[in-house]
Design a protein around this motif. Structure first.
Motif, mmCIF file in Angstrom:
data_model
loop_
_atom_site.group_PDB
_atom_site.id
_atom_site.type_symbol
_atom_site.label_atom_id
_atom_site.label_comp_id
_atom_site.label_asym_id
_atom_site.label_seq_id
_atom_site.Cartn_x
_atom_site.Cartn_y
_atom_site.Cartn_z
ATOM 1 N N VAL A 1 36.559 33.527 45.245
ATOM 2 C CA VAL A 1 36.501 32.654 44.078
ATOM 3 C C VAL A 1 36.511 33.464 42.794
ATOM 4 O O VAL A 1 37.095 33.027 41.782
ATOM 5 C CB VAL A 1 35.252 31.740 44.151
ATOM 6 N N TYR A 2 35.914 34.656 42.778
ATOM 7 C CA TYR A 2 35.933 35.495 41.584
ATOM 8 C C TYR A 2 37.349 35.960 41.266
ATOM 9 O O TYR A 2 37.769 35.964 40.100
ATOM 10 C CB TYR A 2 35.021 36.717 41.778
ATOM 11 N N ALA A 3 38.087 36.359 42.301
ATOM 12 C CA ALA A 3 39.462 36.803 42.093
ATOM 13 C C ALA A 3 40.338 35.649 41.615
ATOM 14 O O ALA A 3 41.157 35.801 40.694
ATOM 15 C CB ALA A 3 40.020 37.396 43.384
ATOM 16 N N ILE A 4 40.161 34.474 42.201
ATOM 17 C CA ILE A 4 40.988 33.313 41.835
ATOM 18 C C ILE A 4 40.724 32.892 40.400
ATOM 19 O O ILE A 4 41.654 32.631 39.630
ATOM 20 C CB ILE A 4 40.720 32.153 42.817
ATOM 21 N N LEU A 5 39.460 32.815 40.005
ATOM 22 C CA LEU A 5 39.137 32.429 38.629
ATOM 23 C C LEU A 5 39.630 33.463 37.624
ATOM 24 O O LEU A 5 39.949 33.119 36.484
ATOM 25 C CB LEU A 5 37.628 32.231 38.479
ATOM 26 N N SER A 6 39.713 34.712 38.042
ATOM 27 C CA SER A 6 40.255 35.751 37.156
ATOM 28 C C SER A 6 41.754 35.603 36.977
ATOM 29 O O SER A 6 42.303 36.028 35.953
ATOM 30 C CB SER A 6 39.937 37.142 37.717
ATOM 31 N N GLY A 7 42.416 35.015 37.966
ATOM 32 C CA GLY A 7 43.870 34.884 37.926
ATOM 33 C C GLY A 7 44.570 35.773 38.928
ATOM 34 O O GLY A 7 45.799 35.891 38.901
ATOM 35 N N PHE A 8 43.787 36.403 39.829
ATOM 36 C CA PHE A 8 44.355 37.285 40.840
ATOM 37 C C PHE A 8 44.355 36.590 42.187
ATOM 38 O O PHE A 8 43.445 35.829 42.511
ATOM 39 C CB PHE A 8 43.551 38.588 40.955
ATOM 40 N N ALA A 9 45.366 36.882 42.983
ATOM 41 C CA ALA A 9 45.396 36.379 44.352
ATOM 42 C C ALA A 9 44.409 37.171 45.191
ATOM 43 O O ALA A 9 44.309 38.397 45.046
ATOM 44 C CB ALA A 9 46.803 36.501 44.925
ATOM 45 N N PRO A 10 43.641 36.531 46.058
ATOM 46 C CA PRO A 10 42.721 37.274 46.923
ATOM 47 C C PRO A 10 43.478 38.323 47.733
ATOM 48 O O PRO A 10 44.528 38.048 48.318
ATOM 49 C CB PRO A 10 42.135 36.184 47.828
ATOM 50 N N GLY A 11 42.953 39.527 47.758
ATOM 51 C CA GLY A 11 43.627 40.622 48.435
ATOM 52 C C GLY A 11 44.530 41.428 47.523
ATOM 53 O O GLY A 11 45.057 42.467 47.939
ATOM 54 N N ASP A 12 44.717 40.970 46.293
ATOM 55 C CA ASP A 12 45.551 41.691 45.325
ATOM 56 C C ASP A 12 44.811 41.755 43.993
ATOM 57 O O ASP A 12 45.196 41.138 43.002
ATOM 58 C CB ASP A 12 46.900 40.989 45.158
ATOM 59 N N THR A 13 43.734 42.493 44.001
ATOM 60 C CA THR A 13 42.883 42.597 42.813
ATOM 61 C C THR A 13 42.948 44.011 42.250
ATOM 62 O O THR A 13 43.207 44.969 42.970
ATOM 63 C CB THR A 13 41.425 42.250 43.169
ATOM 64 N N PRO A 14 42.702 44.171 40.962
ATOM 65 C CA PRO A 14 42.780 45.507 40.337
ATOM 66 C C PRO A 14 41.618 46.405 40.753
ATOM 67 O O PRO A 14 40.550 45.929 41.151
ATOM 68 C CB PRO A 14 42.736 45.196 38.843
ATOM 69 N N GLY A 15 41.860 47.710 40.621
ATOM 70 C CA GLY A 15 40.826 48.681 40.929
ATOM 71 C C GLY A 15 40.064 49.110 39.695
ATOM 72 O O GLY A 15 40.299 48.616 38.579
ATOM 73 N N VAL A 16 39.159 50.055 39.875
ATOM 74 C CA VAL A 16 38.321 50.527 38.777
ATOM 75 C C VAL A 16 39.169 51.147 37.674
ATOM 76 O O VAL A 16 38.971 50.886 36.476
ATOM 77 C CB VAL A 16 37.284 51.543 39.297
ATOM 78 N N GLY A 17 40.149 51.958 38.055
ATOM 79 C CA GLY A 17 40.996 52.615 37.058
ATOM 80 C C GLY A 17 41.784 51.640 36.219
ATOM 81 O O GLY A 17 42.026 51.891 35.028
ATOM 82 N N THR A 18 42.184 50.515 36.797
ATOM 83 C CA THR A 18 42.937 49.509 36.037
ATOM 84 C C THR A 18 42.084 48.902 34.934
ATOM 85 O O THR A 18 42.573 48.643 33.827
ATOM 86 C CB THR A 18 43.433 48.402 36.987
ATOM 87 N N PHE A 19 40.812 48.679 35.215
ATOM 88 C CA PHE A 19 39.931 48.124 34.196
ATOM 89 C C PHE A 19 39.714 49.124 33.054
ATOM 90 O O PHE A 19 39.751 48.750 31.879
ATOM 91 C CB PHE A 19 38.588 47.729 34.821
ATOM 92 N N TYR A 20 39.480 50.380 33.398
ATOM 93 C CA TYR A 20 39.275 51.366 32.341
ATOM 94 C C TYR A 20 40.549 51.614 31.544
ATOM 95 O O TYR A 20 40.481 51.898 30.351
ATOM 96 C CB TYR A 20 38.746 52.674 32.947
ATOM 97 N N ASP A 21 41.691 51.483 32.189
ATOM 98 C CA ASP A 21 42.957 51.578 31.467
ATOM 99 C C ASP A 21 43.105 50.402 30.498
ATOM 100 O O ASP A 21 43.608 50.551 29.382
ATOM 101 C CB ASP A 21 44.116 51.611 32.455
#
Length: 505
Positions: free
Chosen positions: A100-120
Motif C-alpha cells: 500500500v505504501y508503494a501504491i500510494l507513492s505511485g510505484f508498482a509493488p516490486g518496482d520501488t526506488p532504492g536509497v540512492g534514488t531518494f538521495y539523488d
C-alpha cells in the motif's frame, strides 16, 4: 534522460487498479479501511502533477541513459515518509514489504526506488553543487560566555544592524532578490500547497493578508569542535586557532531563551497566516543561530514579498523581540499595520511639554490622569484625546486649559509609529489582534514536536531545508484532510475506489 510525468487523474486510476489487484478481497479492503484509510485520504487529494515541469531544469535533456522516476511520485513518496516519521533506509524497506505504501507513492509493488534514488532526488531539490553554503574548513567558533535572561533574546552584536538593513531596503525602488539554494523547494511549496490552500480559503483574505513571524532554535547533529587538521595537539596546544573541518559548517552558536542555554545549529524563522484556522506556514526560512529576530524579519519579509507579489499585506503581528523603530518605519512605508508588543527594555518614555505618554501610547495629563480617546481619522491614523475632567464632568484641581472644551492632544502614526500604531495599544481590538500571534508558535510546534524536526540530527543546510519544507507541505495536507472531515466528504475506502473507477470509465 527523458523526463516522463502523468496527470493526477492517471495517478488516481493507477492507485485504484493496484489496490484492487493487491487488496481485492473483502478482508483486505477491511484491512485498508482500518489501518490505512486516513493515509489514503491524506495523500490522494494532493495534486503533484506539476512537479515535473517545476523540476525539469534538474534533469538532463539528453535522451540516453536510464529512464528517471517521475518527480511527482518521488515527492509524493517523500511526503509519505515524512508523515510516517521514517528514515530513508526504513522507508525503502517499507516500500518493498508493504504494497500500500508503494501504491500510494505511485510505484508498482516490486518496482520501488532504492536509497540512492531518494538521495539523488534530494540533490535535485537543492540548487547548489554542495550540501553546504560555505566551505567545510574554518576557524572554530567559540561558545559565548555571556548568558541572557529567561525569555529574553540576546541583543544583536551590531546595535545599528537593523537600522542599516531597513535604510538599504527603503532605498530600493523594486524588491531586490538574490537567488537562494532553497528556491526550488519554495517554488514547489508555493505552487503545490500554499496557493491551493489560499484558493480553499484556509489562509484568510490574501487581499488583506495578515502575517505572523517568529524564530525558534533548531539544534544540529554535528559537533561544534570540528576535526583537527593541524599538529598543535602534539605540542600540548588543544585550543589553537588553526582551521578545522566541520560536518556542518553553516551552523553556529545561538541563545535559546526558553531553555536558557546555548545551542549549536540554526534559527527556524517561520512566516505563517494569522487568519488560518490551522496555523499554516507560507514561508519557512532557516537563518544563522546567532542572528537576531529583527534581522531575520527584515530579510525574510522582503523575500516573502518577492514570492507573493500578488498578495496585499495588511498586518504584521510580531512579539517584543521585533520592537525596533526601523521595523515600524519599514512597515509604514509598505502600508502595513504593525501589531508589535513593546519591549520593556526599550520602551522608554515619550514627553511632549507637560504631557507624557504611557507604554500603551495614551497621553497622560499633568495631574497624572489618562486622557480620553475622542475618535480618530481612519485615513491619516490620527487620534484625538480630550481632558478627562471635561469628559467626566468633574473639577480638575490644576486645570491646564481655560477652554470650556478642555485641553486636546493629537497623536499620529506618522509622527511615531512605534508609540502610536494604527490600532491603539489600549484598545480591545489590539488585544484581539495580538492574541493571534500564538498561531506561529503552534505552527512551529507542529514542526518540532508533532513531526519531530530535530530527531534526524542532520548535518547540512540541504538536509535541514528539505526537512523543514517537507514538514510544511505535510501541514497543508493535514489541513486539507481535516477540512474534508468537517464537510463529511470522506467515505469508506471501498466507496472511494468505486467513485474513482466510475470517473475513469
Amino acid at each position: 534522460m527523458k523526463l516522463v510525468s502523468r496527470t493526477h487523474q492517471n495517478y488516481l486510476i493507477f492507485v485504484t487498479e493496484q489496490l484492487h489487484k493487491e487488496y481485492g478481497t473483502p478482508a483486505d479492503l477491511a484491512l485498508l479501511q482500518q489501518f490505512y484509510s486516513d493515509l489514503i485520504f491524506w495523500i490522494t487529494p494532493v495534486d503533484l502533477s506539476a512537479t515535473a515541469s517545476l523540476m525539469r531544469s534538474g534533469y538532463s535533456p539528453k535522451t540516453k541513459g536510464r529512464k528517471p522516476r517521475d518527480p511527482s511520485d518521488m515527492l509524493r513518496s517523500t511526503l509519505l515518509m515524512t508523515k510516517l516519521g521514517m528514515s530513508v533506509d526504513d522507508w525503502v524497506c517499507a516500500l518493498r514489504t508493504t504494497p500500500v505504501y508503494a501504491i500510494l507513492s505511485g510505484f508498482a509493488p516490486g518496482d520501488t526506488p532504492g536509497v540512492g534514488t531518494f538521495y539523488d532526488f534530494f540533490r535535485r531539490l537543492w540548487k547548489a553543487s554542495t550540501p553546504h553554503k560555505t566551505g567545510r574548513r574554518k576557524r572554530r567558533l567559540k561558545k559565548p560566555r555571556k548568558k541572557g535572561k529567561k525569555n529574553e533574546k540576546q541583543e544583536p552584536k551590531n546595535p545599528k544592524i537593523t537600522e542599516k538593513l531597513v535604510s538599504r531596503v527603503l532605498r530600493e525602488e523594486k524588491i531586490h532578490y538574490t537567488p537562494k539554494e532553497h528556491d526550488l523547494l519554495q517554488h514547489l511549496f508555493q505552487t503545490l500547497f500554499v496557493l491551493p490552500s489560499a484558493a480553499k480559503g484556509l489562509l484568510g483574505d490574501t487581499r488583506n493578508f495578515r502575517v505572523i513571524g517568529d524564530g525558534s532554535p533548531v539544534a544540529t547533529g554535528a559537533r561544534s569542535y570540528g576535526k583537527f587538521l593541524c599538529d598543535c595537539r602534539k605540542t600540548g596546544n588543544w585550543k589553537c586557532d588553526c582551521k578545522r573541518q566541520y560536518a556542518d559548517p553553516d551552523a553556529d552558536w545561538g541563545w535559546d531563551s526558553y531553555r536558557e542555554r546555548y545551542y549549536y545549529g540554526r534559527t527556524l524563522y517561520m512566516f505563517c497566516a494569522a487568519d488560518s484556522p490551522y496555523n499554516l506556514p507560507v514561508y519557512p526560512r532557516l537563518f544563522r543561530a546567532s542572528q537576531h529576530d529583527t534581522v531575520s524579519w527584515v530579510c525574510g519579509y522582503r523575500e516573502l514579498r518577492h514570492w507573493y507579489p500578488q498578495w496585499k499585506l495588511g498586518e504584521a503581528i510580531l512579539d517584543s523581540a521585533h520592537d525596533a523603530l526601523p521595523i515600524y518605519t519599514m512597515l509604514e512605508h509598505d502600508d502595513v499595520s504593525a501589531i508589535i508588543d513593546l519591549n520593556p527594555r526599550r520602551s522608554g518614555k515619550l514627553v511632549s511639554g507637560d504631557i507624557t505618554f504611557g507604554t500603551d501610547g495614551v497621553p497622560v495629563c499633568p495631574i497624572g490622569r489618562k486622557m480620553i480617546n475622542w475618535g480618530k481619522n481612519s485615513k491619516s491614523f490620527r487620534n484625538k484625546w480630550r481632558c478627562p475632567a471635561k469628559v467626566g464632568k468633574w473639577e480638575c484641581p490644576h486645570p491646564c486649559s481655560e477652554s470650556e472644551y478642555g485641553r486636546t492632544v493629537y497623536t499620529s502614526t506618522k509622527d511615531n509609529p512605534r508609540f502610536f500604531p494604527r490600532i491603539r495599544r489600549d484598545s480591545k481590538e489590539w488585544t484581539e489582534r495580538y492574541a493571534l500571534r500564538t498561531g506561529v508558535e503552534r505552527c512551529i510546534k507542529r514542526q518540532k514536536v508533532d513531526y519531530k524536526l530535530e530527531s534526524s540530527r542532520g548535518r547540512s543546510s540541504r538536509h535541514w531545508n528539505i526537512r523543514v519544507y517537507l514538514i510544511a507541505m505535510c501541514q497543508h495536507a493535514d489541513a486539507w484532510l481535516e477540512e474534508a472531515k468537517k464537510q463529511n466528504r470522506l467515505t469508506s475506502v471501498a466507496e472511494w475506489l468505486k467513485t474513482i473507477a466510475l470517473m475513469a470509465a
